[in-house]
Design an enzyme around this catalytic site. Structure first.
Site, short mmCIF file in Angstrom:
data_model
loop_
_atom_site.label_atom_id
_atom_site.label_comp_id
_atom_site.label_asym_id
_atom_site.label_seq_id
_atom_site.Cartn_x
_atom_site.Cartn_y
_atom_site.Cartn_z
N HIS A 62 0.87 -1.18 0.00
CA HIS A 62 0.00 0.00 0.00
C HIS A 62 0.91 1.23 0.00
O HIS A 62 1.75 1.39 0.90
CB HIS A 62 -0.92 -0.02 1.22
CG HIS A 62 -1.89 -1.16 1.16
ND1 HIS A 62 -2.04 -2.07 2.17
CD2 HIS A 62 -2.74 -1.53 0.16
CE1 HIS A 62 -2.96 -2.96 1.81
NE2 HIS A 62 -3.39 -2.66 0.60
N GLU A 65 1.80 3.55 3.08
CA GLU A 65 2.29 2.94 4.33
C GLU A 65 3.82 3.08 4.35
O GLU A 65 4.57 2.14 4.09
CB GLU A 65 1.79 1.51 4.44
CG GLU A 65 0.26 1.50 4.47
CD GLU A 65 -0.35 0.10 4.52
OE1 GLU A 65 0.39 -0.88 4.65
OE2 GLU A 65 -1.59 0.03 4.41
N HIS A 163 3.38 -3.66 6.85
CA HIS A 163 2.34 -2.66 6.59
C HIS A 163 2.21 -1.72 7.80
O HIS A 163 2.77 -1.98 8.87
CB HIS A 163 0.98 -3.33 6.40
CG HIS A 163 0.84 -4.10 5.13
ND1 HIS A 163 -0.09 -3.79 4.16
CD2 HIS A 163 1.51 -5.19 4.66
CE1 HIS A 163 0.01 -4.63 3.15
NE2 HIS A 163 0.98 -5.52 3.44
N GLU A 227 1.69 -5.67 10.80
CA GLU A 227 1.24 -4.28 10.95
C GLU A 227 2.10 -3.62 12.03
O GLU A 227 2.18 -4.12 13.16
CB GLU A 227 -0.24 -4.24 11.38
CG GLU A 227 -1.20 -4.91 10.41
CD GLU A 227 -1.44 -4.09 9.15
OE1 GLU A 227 -1.13 -2.88 9.15
OE2 GLU A 227 -1.95 -4.67 8.17
#
Ligand SMILES: O=C(O)CCC(=O)N[C@@H](CCC(=O)O)C(=O)O
Ligand SMILES: [Zn+2]
EC number: 3.5.1.96
Length: 350
Positions: A62, A65, A163, A227
């Site tokens: 993404h 990010e 991410h 994450e």
């Protein structure tokens, strides 16, 4: 040819759609620019450990990010300058340079929904919508396939897809474990996550079209989506919040060793349901700033929709990745349930 200022991020962002392949040397090995945002590092065989490791480290799947992109760019700078002595095979991927330049999650379609061949459907539609990201997914799958195919002596395939999340989170750092038909988990992988500062792991309940699931499903890699906190623009990330994972990655890169932490400090969640947007009026009933892992009472109406809503089935079930601003048919969130880590079956090797 060498990489100017050892800066793979600058090279990638200034060539967002394509880069002709070239070879370069770094202290202790040979590197290859495979395409834009795709870099392979092969240490001299004398540096490889007896149990060779092939690690895919991907960031920026993404585009907005940016924190993990800056983290990995710094690690690579240290490899290229000789400050960090590489002992494992490494493929670094900066996933979506075009959307990184636009500071957006994606341009036309979410790249992290296009793996495991899902990209194919976007190459056949007449308007061509999503075809750039579809071609990128195809390119990344090939790069990972080629990388693992070249590892004839490798004993451990790893893929960590880094991410950052749209929202704040009760567990700031957490990982998504790919779905496994026969769920036997790797003790050393969980230990590495703990050593990296990961506070929670979600166990997926079904196959997905994410990059990390692709590496597991197609190549039997030990793979996770990881994450690392909240999304921030380039230059606004507090890189000190990545200290633990940075240290664990340096140990892995230099010693081919998975740093280990105590599993009792990690919270495990089983994914109960994927919330899939099923109508234009599909709405989550929670506030825009509700954090990941917010939990609910049994019976709470979490989704309203003219097609089919969703009520919580057990007190304590929680929401992760809530996002109703997705196309119909895509995931609008995950409902997860806390489970005891000692209820999992673990394999103790690697
Ligand atoms: O914060 C969010 O809502 C999304 C953060 C993010 O990009 N998460 C990944 C998770 C992938 C997985 O489930 O393995 C994604 O949604 O692609
Ligand atoms: Zn993401």
């Amino acid at each position: 040819m060498q990489i100017s200022d050892n800066d793979i991020l600058a090279l990638t962002l200034s060539n967002p759609t394509h880069l002709d392949p070239f070879e370069f040397v770094f202290p202790g090995g040979v590197g290859f620019v495979v395409d834009t945002g795709i870099f392979r590092f092969e240490p001299m065989s004398t540096r490889l450990s007896n149990d060779p490791v092939s690690l895919v480290l991907s960031v920026g799947i993404h585009g907005n990010e940016t924190g993990p992109i800056e983290l990995v760019n710094q690690l690579v700078k240290n490899i290229l300058s000789g400050k960090l002595s590489l002992a494992i095979r490494l493929l670094v991927v900066i996933g979506n340079p075009v959307s990184a330049n636009q500071a957006t999650r994606f341009c036309e379609v979410n790249l992290n929904r296009l793996f495991n061949g899902a990209w194919q459907q976007y190459l056949t539609n007449e308007e061509g919508l999503g075809s750039s990201e579809a071609r990128r997914a195809e390119r990344l799958e090939k790069a990972v396939s080629d990388f693992y195919a070249q590892d004839s002596h490798c004993t451990l395939r790893l893929h960590y897809d880094l991410h950052t999340a749209i929202r704040g989170s009760k567990y700031e750092k957490f990982a998504v474990h790919p779905f496994m038909e026969e769920p036997v988990y790797q003790h050393a992988q969980f230990g590495f996550l703990v050593a990296s500062g990961i506070e929670a792991v979600l166990l997926s309940h079904q196959p997905t079209t994410t990059f990390s699931y692709y590496s597991y499903a197609a190549h039997r890699a030990n793979s996770f989506t990881i994450e690392l906190g909240k999304v921030h623009p380039f230059g606004e990330n507090d890189l000190s919040s990545f200290t633990q994972i940075q240290k664990a990655l340096i140990i892995l890169l230099e010693n081919a060793t998975l740093a280990q932490g105590d599993l009792s400090s990690i919270q495990v969640f089983a994914v109960q349901d994927a919330l899939v947007k099923n109508a234009d009026d599909y709405q989550l009933t929670i506030a825009e700033d509700e954090e990941n892992f917010t939990d609910f009472e049994e019976g709470y109406e979490l989704v309203t929709s003219s097609a089919d809503g969703y009520r919580i089935t057990k007190t304590g079930d929680a929401i992760v990745f809530p996002n109703a601003k997705v196309p119909i048919g895509q995931r609008a969130g995950l409902v997860v349930r806390p489970i005891a880590i000692n209820s999992l079956a673990f394999e103790l090797t690697s």
